[in-house]
Design an enzyme around this catalytic site. Structure first.
Site, PDB file in Angstrom:
ATOM      1  N   ARG A 234       0.865  -1.179   0.000  1.00 48.15           N
ATOM      2  CA  ARG A 234       0.000   0.000   0.000  1.00 48.15           C
ATOM      3  C   ARG A 234       0.902   1.229   0.000  1.00 48.15           C
ATOM      4  NH1 ARG A 234      -3.339  -2.775  -1.650  1.00 48.15           N
ATOM      5  NH2 ARG A 234      -5.412  -3.267  -0.824  1.00 48.15           N
ATOM      6  N   GLU A 263      -2.845   7.590  -4.547  1.00 52.76           N
ATOM      7  CA  GLU A 263      -3.280   6.987  -5.819  1.00 52.76           C
ATOM      8  C   GLU A 263      -4.772   7.125  -6.074  1.00 52.76           C
ATOM      9  OE1 GLU A 263      -2.089   2.824  -4.993  1.00 52.76           O
ATOM     10  OE2 GLU A 263      -4.208   2.314  -5.188  1.00 52.76           O
ATOM     11  N   HIS A 295      -1.180   0.146  -9.806  1.00 50.45           N
ATOM     12  CA  HIS A 295      -1.875  -0.842  -8.971  1.00 50.45           C
ATOM     13  C   HIS A 295      -2.447  -1.986  -9.817  1.00 50.45           C
ATOM     14  CE1 HIS A 295      -3.876  -1.147  -4.774  1.00 50.45           C
ATOM     15  NE2 HIS A 295      -3.757  -2.349  -5.296  1.00 50.45           N
TER      16      HIS A 295
HETATM   17  P1  NAI Z   1      -1.105 -11.275   4.546  1.00 50.77           P
HETATM   18  O1  NAI Z   1      -2.026 -10.811   5.615  1.00 50.77           O
HETATM   19  O2  NAI Z   1      -1.127 -12.703   4.113  1.00 50.77           O
HETATM   20  O3  NAI Z   1       0.421 -10.926   4.952  1.00 50.77           O
HETATM   21  C1  NAI Z   1       0.815  -9.732   5.553  1.00 50.77           C
HETATM   22  C2  NAI Z   1       2.031 -10.040   6.421  1.00 50.77           C
HETATM   23  O4  NAI Z   1       2.561  -8.804   6.904  1.00 50.77           O
HETATM   24  C3  NAI Z   1       1.692 -10.899   7.643  1.00 50.77           C
HETATM   25  O5  NAI Z   1       2.553 -12.012   7.716  1.00 50.77           O
HETATM   26  C4  NAI Z   1       1.903  -9.949   8.824  1.00 50.77           C
HETATM   27  O6  NAI Z   1       2.343 -10.608  10.008  1.00 50.77           O
HETATM   28  C5  NAI Z   1       2.965  -9.019   8.247  1.00 50.77           C
HETATM   29  N1  NAI Z   1       3.083  -7.749   8.960  1.00 50.77           N
HETATM   30  C6  NAI Z   1       2.130  -7.044   9.635  1.00 50.77           C
HETATM   31  N2  NAI Z   1       2.664  -5.944  10.170  1.00 50.77           N
HETATM   32  C7  NAI Z   1       3.974  -5.932   9.841  1.00 50.77           C
HETATM   33  C8  NAI Z   1       5.062  -5.064  10.141  1.00 50.77           C
HETATM   34  N3  NAI Z   1       4.877  -3.958  10.875  1.00 50.77           N
HETATM   35  N4  NAI Z   1       6.264  -5.368   9.648  1.00 50.77           N
HETATM   36  C9  NAI Z   1       6.467  -6.499   8.923  1.00 50.77           C
HETATM   37  N5  NAI Z   1       5.488  -7.357   8.614  1.00 50.77           N
HETATM   38  C10 NAI Z   1       4.250  -7.082   9.067  1.00 50.77           C
HETATM   39  O7  NAI Z   1      -1.373 -10.305   3.307  1.00 50.77           O
HETATM   40  P2  NAI Z   1      -1.044 -10.574   1.768  1.00 50.77           P
HETATM   41  O8  NAI Z   1      -2.195 -11.234   1.118  1.00 50.77           O
HETATM   42  O9  NAI Z   1       0.300 -11.184   1.644  1.00 50.77           O
HETATM   43  O10 NAI Z   1      -0.998  -9.068   1.221  1.00 50.77           O
HETATM   44  C11 NAI Z   1      -0.017  -8.152   1.652  1.00 50.77           C
HETATM   45  C12 NAI Z   1      -0.431  -6.757   1.235  1.00 50.77           C
HETATM   46  O11 NAI Z   1      -0.339  -6.665  -0.188  1.00 50.77           O
HETATM   47  C13 NAI Z   1      -1.919  -6.448   1.523  1.00 50.77           C
HETATM   48  O12 NAI Z   1      -2.096  -5.940   2.815  1.00 50.77           O
HETATM   49  C14 NAI Z   1      -2.252  -5.423   0.495  1.00 50.77           C
HETATM   50  O13 NAI Z   1      -2.041  -4.141   1.062  1.00 50.77           O
HETATM   51  C15 NAI Z   1      -1.245  -5.660  -0.630  1.00 50.77           C
HETATM   52  N6  NAI Z   1      -1.867  -6.111  -1.871  1.00 50.77           N
HETATM   53  C16 NAI Z   1      -1.543  -5.442  -3.028  1.00 50.77           C
HETATM   54  C17 NAI Z   1      -2.090  -5.828  -4.237  1.00 50.77           C
HETATM   55  C18 NAI Z   1      -1.714  -5.157  -5.532  1.00 50.77           C
HETATM   56  O14 NAI Z   1      -2.422  -5.323  -6.537  1.00 50.77           O
HETATM   57  N7  NAI Z   1      -0.618  -4.416  -5.589  1.00 50.77           N
HETATM   58  C19 NAI Z   1      -3.080  -6.907  -4.296  1.00 50.77           C
HETATM   59  C20 NAI Z   1      -3.286  -7.586  -3.040  1.00 50.77           C
HETATM   60  C21 NAI Z   1      -2.723  -7.166  -1.880  1.00 50.77           C
END
Ligand code: NAI
Length: 334
Positions: A234, A263, A295
């Protein structure tokens, strides 16, 4: 169920209509973004479907509630744009798509890294102009380099595996380390150590109050000089102004973004005939070592199919049991 789909583009219609081929839901597609001025368009519907740049703050949720909306279907994994406390107080259920294709975003991250490292975007333009000079196109081997992964959930975990397969040393930072990644050699370290040692830092954590501007001037001061920073999570995880300062100093060697703090006013639309109003974004576009996509990390056939199917399955479950399959609440995220 009658569902009003906000911020709908041609591709949303295509995949949602396919997932609703049996016509069990009545879908109304609106091009407009959801905000307090467009909420009234949901009058008569039972649910609305929102995307990442739709506004779901307290006043929008209140307006939707007044119109009788009790279900908000997010067609995204992230839910940082929703005031969950207001939703809970109003009794509006929030549903999301927790996982659609971790491959889509992880692979797009690699596309960004390879493009920026080997200057493919510049080479493409040069060759079409008949310029076959190599000056300015020098890259480095990813094999043997150190990659820092911030957030090793579904997407970051997949990305870490792919980087390990490239022969990279993979460092990771996550409050919840994944033992399966440790088993393939991923080294969990604190953020400071990750920033100091990595040739490429890639962000895959969610946007929360803790991660807003996680990468700011203090982080740029300790990052390896000339390192590359990649953000497909994000936009606001990076302090963009601090990134620009680090680029100007030459401290940051490259910046690849699929997301941007502001964005909401830019992405998912064709603004090619308009005057760009965002001076920070305009500055980013002037750097030869900045690569931006709008995005599109999620944008694959498989991910779009899964997003539409899971979103409508959330609506089916709500209609049947009064609860979506993947609810998001302050206490619990499914
Ligand atoms: P997820 O929930 O599976 O993984 C997120 C990870 O970040 C978790 O392991 C969590 O413990 C960790 N985390 C939380 N706070 C943290 C911190 N302060 N420092 C380090 N790690 C931390 O989520 P997923 O599915 O892997 O997605 C990750 C992010 O990708 C989403 O939150 C979303 O914002 C973004 N995203 C972007 C997309 C795009 O099209 N560019 C599409 C889908 C998601």
């Amino acid at each position: 169920m009658h569902i009003v789909v906000y911020s709908a583009r041609s591709y949303d219609r295509r995949f949602f209509n396919a997932a609703n081929a049996d016509g069990r839901h009545s879908l109304t597609f609106l091009e407009s973004r959801l905000d307090v001025s467009t909420a009234a368009a949901a009058d008569g519907a039972e649910a609305i479907c929102a995307f990442v740049n739709d506004c779901l703050n307290a006043s929008v949720l209140l307006r939707l509630h007044q119109l009788g909306i009790r279900l908000v279907l997010l067609r995204s994994a992230g839910f940082n744009h929703v005031d969950l406390a207001s939703a809970a107080a109003l009794g509006v259920a929030i549903a999301r798509v927790p996982e659609y294709s971790p491959y889509a975003v992880a692979e797009h991250t690699i596309a960004l890294i390879l493009t920026l490292n080997r200057k493919i975007h510049r080479a493409y333009a040069r060759v079409r102009e008949g310029n076959f000079a190599l000056e300015g196109l020098l890259g480095f081997d990813l094999h043997g380099s150190t990659i820092g992964v911030v957030g090793t959930g579904k997407i970051g975990g997949r990305f870490a595996r792919l980087m390990a397969a490239f022969g990279c040393r993979v460092l990771a930072n996550d409050p919840l380390p994944n033992p399966e990644l440790r088993a393939i050699g991923v080294d969990y370290v604190d953020l400071q150590e990750l920033l100091c040692a990595s040739d490429v830092v890639s962000l895959h954590c969610p946007l929360t109050p803790d991660t807003r501007h996680l990468i700011g001037s203090a982080a740029f001061a300790v990052m390896k000089p000339g390192a590359m920073l990649v953000n497909t999570s994000r936009g606001a995880v990076i302090d963009t102004r601090a990134a620009i300062a680090a680029l100007k100093r030459g401290r940051l060697g490259g910046l690849a973004l699929d997301v941007y703090e502001e964005e909401g006013d830019l992405f998912f639309r064709d603004l090619s005939e308009d005057v760009l109003q965002d001076d920070v974004f305009a500055r980013l576009l002037t750097f030869p070592n900045v690569l931006i996509t709008g995005h599109q990390g999620f944008f694959t056939v498989q991910a779009m199919t899964a997003i539409a199917t899971t979103t409508l399955a959330n609506a089916d479950a709500y209609a049947r049991d009064g609860r979506p399959t993947h609810p998001v609440s302050l206490e619990r995220v499914a």
